[in-house]
Design a protein around this motif. Structure first.
Motif, PDB file in Angstrom:
ATOM      1  N   PHE A 290       0.907  -1.104  -0.128  1.00 22.54           N
ATOM      2  CA  PHE A 290      -0.023  -0.101   0.029  1.00 22.54           C
ATOM      3  C   PHE A 290       0.872   1.185   0.063  1.00 22.54           C
ATOM      4  N   SER A 291       1.892   1.033   0.990  1.00 18.95           N
ATOM      5  CA  SER A 291       2.655   2.717   1.115  1.00 18.95           C
ATOM      6  C   SER A 291       3.459   2.785  -0.508  1.00 18.95           C
ATOM      7  N   ILE A 292       3.983   1.881  -0.832  1.00 18.49           N
ATOM      8  CA  ILE A 292       4.711   2.071  -2.325  1.00 18.49           C
ATOM      9  C   ILE A 292       3.566   2.469  -3.400  1.00 18.49           C
ATOM     10  N   GLY A 293       2.486   1.647  -3.578  1.00 21.12           N
ATOM     11  CA  GLY A 293       1.656   1.912  -4.457  1.00 21.12           C
ATOM     12  C   GLY A 293       0.813   3.421  -4.512  1.00 21.12           C
ATOM     13  N   MET A 294       0.208   3.409  -3.151  1.00 15.37           N
ATOM     14  CA  MET A 294      -0.504   4.552  -2.978  1.00 15.37           C
ATOM     15  C   MET A 294       0.494   5.760  -2.975  1.00 15.37           C
TER      16      MET A 294
END
Length: 436
Positions: A290-294
């Motif tokens: 989630f962190s890298i994608g968002m």
């Protein structure tokens, strides 16, 4: 418009989670679309990874430590002690539970406080035979204090870690600024919660139905290690900060040590009570994706023009003086976080502060105001943070269903005064400290 559309669709999927789709996969899907459509470039992946990796893995390590201690009975033991310290007086028990939530949030992050303590508090309230209105007051208090007092240490909230890393703020400097501010946030939270829910709290309750705190301990060895481990970790954060050692390395080492003790690795698993594999499975690995994608999606949104609007707003606020700039930045961040979720909002605010032309003192005030806004602002709405959505899901599983309308009514009542008091404390306290 393309960047905004990708962000909105990604956020909807993250919140909706159709057919159990993990938040990480939704965010990665949005990032992939942003890459394919040219909203972000391959080079941006390395930039975003540099921003989020330390915060993300620190958070995962903290949750693993929390889950292991929870299985060992550490938090249930603490809650039972608090229930007994209340000495049968509901008006004493209520603030004690709030303070316990604040302490757990400080050392185990806001998610740990909300998700681990809430089920334990519910179980104790059932044993005490509290009426539903009184139980509801304690449950809301536990959920809210987890976020409103997640300011004091870098590790207390994922937002704090991201911001401290982005602006290269040391663990000691951050604590010097935010520990006193967090005490004001705690006091304001207690006062506001008492005004709203005080009449629901029973005057007396019976402690006879409570189990002895020692009965909650499931793994004595892990329990005995808890306090020394936390003390060593806290010292290590301060010692390693000037050396530039990432917080994830320190917290990860603590998690590995606790896993070794819990799993009795030196005994090939014999005598183990706590399930290490269970804790690893329960860790929020989707947060890594989630962190890298968002953040890639939001980075693209910022490059497409959102950051420029933030820069203009911050520069205008700076012209109004430091006091107004602090309050304005905090409330602006809070509103954005409540609409677009606090994790992407944190990055948007950080990018805008970095690019804005600001005096050094004003800039530092805005950095911390952005943290406060993104820590407290999510309490305005259920979608403000993933922790709140998960907390509501846990409550529903325990038979306490809180609708979004009901939640927002409470959030809009409780959050603004606490946010205001906390920002005022920051505006008054930070200028008194030596320059960073």
């Amino acid at each position: 418009m393309l960047a905004l559309a990708i962000f909105v669709v990604t956020l909807v999927l993250v919140i909706w989670q159709p057919k159990g789709l993990g938040i990480g996969w939704s965010a990665l899907g949005g990032a992939l679309v942003a890459l394919l459509m040219g909203v972000v470039q391959l080079g941006d992946v390395a930039v975003v990874w540099g921003i989020v990796w330390d915060a993300t893995f620190t958070f995962v390590a903290l949750i693993i430590i929390s889950l292991l201690l929870d299985e060992a009975g550490f938090f249930a033991w603490a809650a039972l002690h608090v229930a007994r310290w209340g000495n049968g007086r509901g008006h004493l028990l209520f603030p004690l539970v709030v303070i316990l939530g604040a302490i757990i949030a400080a050392f185990f992050a806001n998610d740990g406080a909300a998700l681990l303590l809430t089920p334990i508090v519910i179980a104790i309230l059932l044993r005490l035979n509290f009426e539903p209105p009184a139980a509801f007051a304690f449950i809301i208090a536990t959920g809210f204090v987890a976020d409103t007092t997640s300011l004091p240490l870098v590790i207390s909230n994922l937002v704090n870690i991201v911001s401290a890393n982005y602006f290269d703020i040391g663990f000691d400097r951050y604590a010097a600024v935010m520990v006193p501010v967090n005490l004001v946030a705690l006091a304001a939270t207690l006062i506001v919660l008492w005004i709203v829910f005080g009449r629901r709290i029973p005057v007396r309750y019976s402690v006879e139905n409570l189990d002895a705190p020692v009965s909650a301990i499931k793994d004595l060895l892990v329990f005995r290690v808890a306090f020394p481990l936390l003390a060593v970790l806290l010292i290590a954060y301060f010692v390693t900060a000037p050396l530039g050692i990432p917080i994830a390395f320190v917290t990860g080492a603590g998690a590995v040590l606790l896993m070794a003790i819990a799993g009795r690795w030196w005994q090939a698993g014999r005598g183990a009570v706590v399930s290490v594999t269970g804790a690893l499975r329960g860790a929020p690995w989707q947060i890594v994706l989630f962190s890298i994608g968002m953040y890639l999606v939001v980075y693209g949104l910022g490059s497409a023009g959102l950051t420029n609007y933030g820069v203009l707003a911050l520069e205008w606020l700076a012209q109004q003086g430091d006091f107004i700039a602090t309050l304005g930045t905090g409330f602006l961040s809070a509103i954005v976080a409540s609409v677009m979720n606090n994790m992407p909002s944190t990055l948007v605010g950080a990018l805008a502060i970095e690019q804005a032309q600001l005096p050094a003192g004003t800039r530092e005030l805005m950095i911390y105001a952005n943290v406060i806004g993104n820590d407290l602002g999510p309490k305005f709405t259920p979608i403000g943070s993933l922790a709140t959505l998960l907390w509501l899901h846990v409550l529903a599983g325990k038979g306490y269903k809180i609708g979004w309308g009901q939640y927002m009514k409470i959030g809009l009542l409780i959050t603004p005064p606490v946010l205001l008091a906390t920002l005022i404390a920051l505006a008054l306290w930070l200028p008194m400290l030596p320059a960073a």
